[in-house]
Structures are given as C-alpha cells and as structure tokens.
Design a protein around this motif. Structure first.
Motif: not given
Length: 374
Positions: A26, A36, A67, A69, A80
């Motif tokens: 991310e 994004r 994505i 993190a 995610w």
C-alpha cells in the motif's frame, strides 16, 4: 523511479487460488483513492476488453488486484484491500471479498517483509478491509539451503481449476456471516419467493456467509446446472433471465440497485453429478465462473446445511456437526469443512478450506505518468 513518460511501481504478480493479479504494498501507491485507482486501471490496461495495454488477463478472474499493508488493529497481522476491475470497466470495486486472491496475501506479506517467517509454518491473521472479514492463514515457510526461511510454493496439494500441484495454504474464516448484506440471511428467511418480470414467481435462497449469493435451482431458469462456462456465456437468454433475477434479489437483500455492482453473485444449483454434495454454476455476476469463488463456495456450502433452502433441496450426503461439503463446479470440486453449533445445527460457526498460490513475477509495473496524481 525512472525519469521520462512512465513511472515504475513495485509489485508482485501472483496467482491466488483460481484468480490472478498484481499485488502492491500500500505504501508504494498514491494515498489519494482516485489517484490510486487511476494507477491500478492503467497497470491492468482497463478499460479495454483485451487489457492489451496492461498486465490484466482480459477476464474478471485475471483482472484483480491486492493492496497489502501491515496490521494496525489488535490481533491483526496483515490488512489488505481487494480490488475487482472489469476488463472493459473504468472503476475499481473495493466493496466485495475475494477468497481466492486472499490465499496470496500472506505469501506476499512474507515475500516483502511485512511479516517475518515464524518457523516451518507461519500463521497470520489477515483482515480484509473491504468487509471487515478476518481469516487465519497458514503458509509453509521451511528453511532453505541458505538457512533462511522462504515461502514454499511447491507441494502436493491440488485444487480444481489450477493445473498441477502446489504447497497447501490453509484458510480458516472467522465470523464471515453478513459480510456485505449485514446478516447470514438478509431477509431473515432460508427461502424467499420473488416476482420477476417474464419469469413470474421464483424461489431463491438469499444468503451471505462471506459472499452475497442468490441461489436458485438451475432448472427454474431453463438450465440443467451442468452447462460448461462457454455454454452459459453463449446463452444470451439464460444470462438475461439470471440478470433480471439478480436485480430483483439485490433489492430484496437490502443492497439497493445492483445494476453496476459486482454482487450479489448468482449460483445455479442442481443435484451432484460426480459424487459430490451439490452441483453449482456461478456467474460473477454476468460472466460464467470457470470454477467457483472461495467465499461463494463457503456460502453455497452453508446454504446446503440450512433446512428449507433451495440448496438443501438438491444437496446429498451431508451429515454430522463438522461436515465437509463437496461443491461441484465446472472445473471439478471444492471441499469446504463447516463447523456447526451442536446446540443449533442451523448455525455455522466456522469454515475452513485449502487453497494454493504462487509468485509468478517480481518487479515493477510501468504506468504512464499521465495516470499519476502528485
């Protein structure tokens, strides 16, 4: 980051279950959501049915992104966001779950250092931000010749819809009921009768145990439940009937106008044909699934154990408080183990399954600077 007309963004291209797409840290993507999404669309090559100018696969199953993190909440190791992109679409849908892509989240986190290996296997709790769903995932991380631990992708586990074998990834779902629709049975009933123009009254089960599903007997829509995906995609009449039913059921489930949404998914059911528990044909929602989604399989399996549901009518061989439901689909079968409340066999308290994943490519995806926001 190279100078010039393009920007390089680190990503790993991964297969998760029967889906595929790029995964991003991310922190490597713009924080602004519009920026994004512009990057993700450019990376996959949408909008274009072929996705010829990107790394998308020209099909909803291969037009997905992850994505990822580090976890920020107590008891959560990884977070995610799943993004569904339609090849010809110009938006990134982050409102639904994807259990197949979920299988690649912990491998990505291990590959990128978000999570450190904990031994021969590594277990982490992963939060899907889209819906708040938490899953406990276990990945094999044996020590290599260099003494360091790495994600093991080779193994003997096989899942239908993917060629060959790979290392097993164990996924246990925790509290998935009502992921989007708010409750397991959004209408409060295991069976509803809805009126659809051109079809009359149609009996359905409206259910959400990780994926909002409309379950309907295939024969009620003029199908057998054993069609190939190509046969379904070529049958415009069947697809029109399915979509008309979906629009009505979306409102009945409290989801509003679902004309532009990727849910609820549609699941046509019939008696099993190959020794399983039930036969399914899924649309996601307007294209036939080559197999069945992970959470769609969990939800369909859940419907099988609910007395009075449309799925229960045709399901066979399901017994005990921890039944394994074999969900047949066009590519084979998908086994889901359910944990039922001994005091209330109509209540599913746990679901577990096995998936595989593989890292396909590591590097940078290049997107035009025109797609970037500062």
């Amino acid at each position: 980051m190279p100078a010039g007309s393009q920007t390089a963004i680190p990503c790993l291209l991964m297969r998760g279950g029967t889906s595929r797409g790029p995964f991003f840290d991310e922190r490597a993507l713009p924080a602004d959501v519009a920026a994004r999404d512009a990057v993700l669309l450019a990376a996959l090559g949408s909008p274009d049915e072929r996705q010829i100018d990107g790394i998308g696969g020209g099909h909803p199953l291969t037009s997905k992104v992850g994505i990822v993190a580090p976890g920020t909440r107590p008891g959560v190791d990884v977070e995610w966001t799943f993004g569904q992109i339609q090849p010809a679409g110009d938006t990134v849908d982050v409102t639904a779950n994807c259990g197949n892509m979920l299988a690649a989240v912990l491998p990505f986190a291990l590959e990128t250092g978000i999570v450190e290996p904990a031994g021969d296997t590594t277990t982490a709790r992963v939060l899907t931000r889209n819906t708040g769903m938490i899953a406990e995932i276990t990945v094999r991380t044996p020590a290599g010749a260099d003494g360091a631990r790495h994600v093991e992708y080779a193994g003997r586990a096989r899942i239908d819809g993917v060629p060959g074998t790979a290392a097993p990834i164990e996924i246990g779902f925790l509290d998935t009921a009502g992921s989007i629709a708010g409750s397991l049975l959004p209408t409060g009933r295991v069976r509803d009768t809805v009126e659809v123009d051109g079809l009359g009254d149609v009996e359905v089960t409206l259910i959400d145990n990780g994926q909002p599903l409309v379950i309907v007997a295939a024969e009620r829509l003029g199908a057998t439940g054993y069609e190939t995906p190509a046969e379904i995609d070529a049958d415009d009449g069947l697809k029109a009937r399915v979509e008309a039913l979906r629009l009505v059921c979306g409102r009945a489930m409290g989801l509003g106008d679902v004309g532009d949404k990727n849910y609820p998914k549609m699941t046509l059911v019939a008696p099993p044909a190959h020794g399983g528990s039930i036969s399914t044909r899924s649309l996601i929602p307007r294209v036939a699934h080559r197999s069945i989604g992970v959470l769609a399989a969990v939800t369909a399996a859940t419907a099988c154990v609910l007395r009075g549901s449309v799925a229960h009518d045709v399901a066979t061989g399901i017994t005990g408080t921890e039944p394994t439901v074999s969900v047949e689909h066009p590519s084979g079968e998908f086994s889901v183990t359910l944990g039922l409340d001994p005091d209330d066999p109509q209540r599913v308290v746990r679901s577990a399954l096995l998936r595989t994943a593989r890292l396909l490519m590591s590097g940078d995806v290049l997107v035009p600077r025109a797609a970037q926001f500062s």
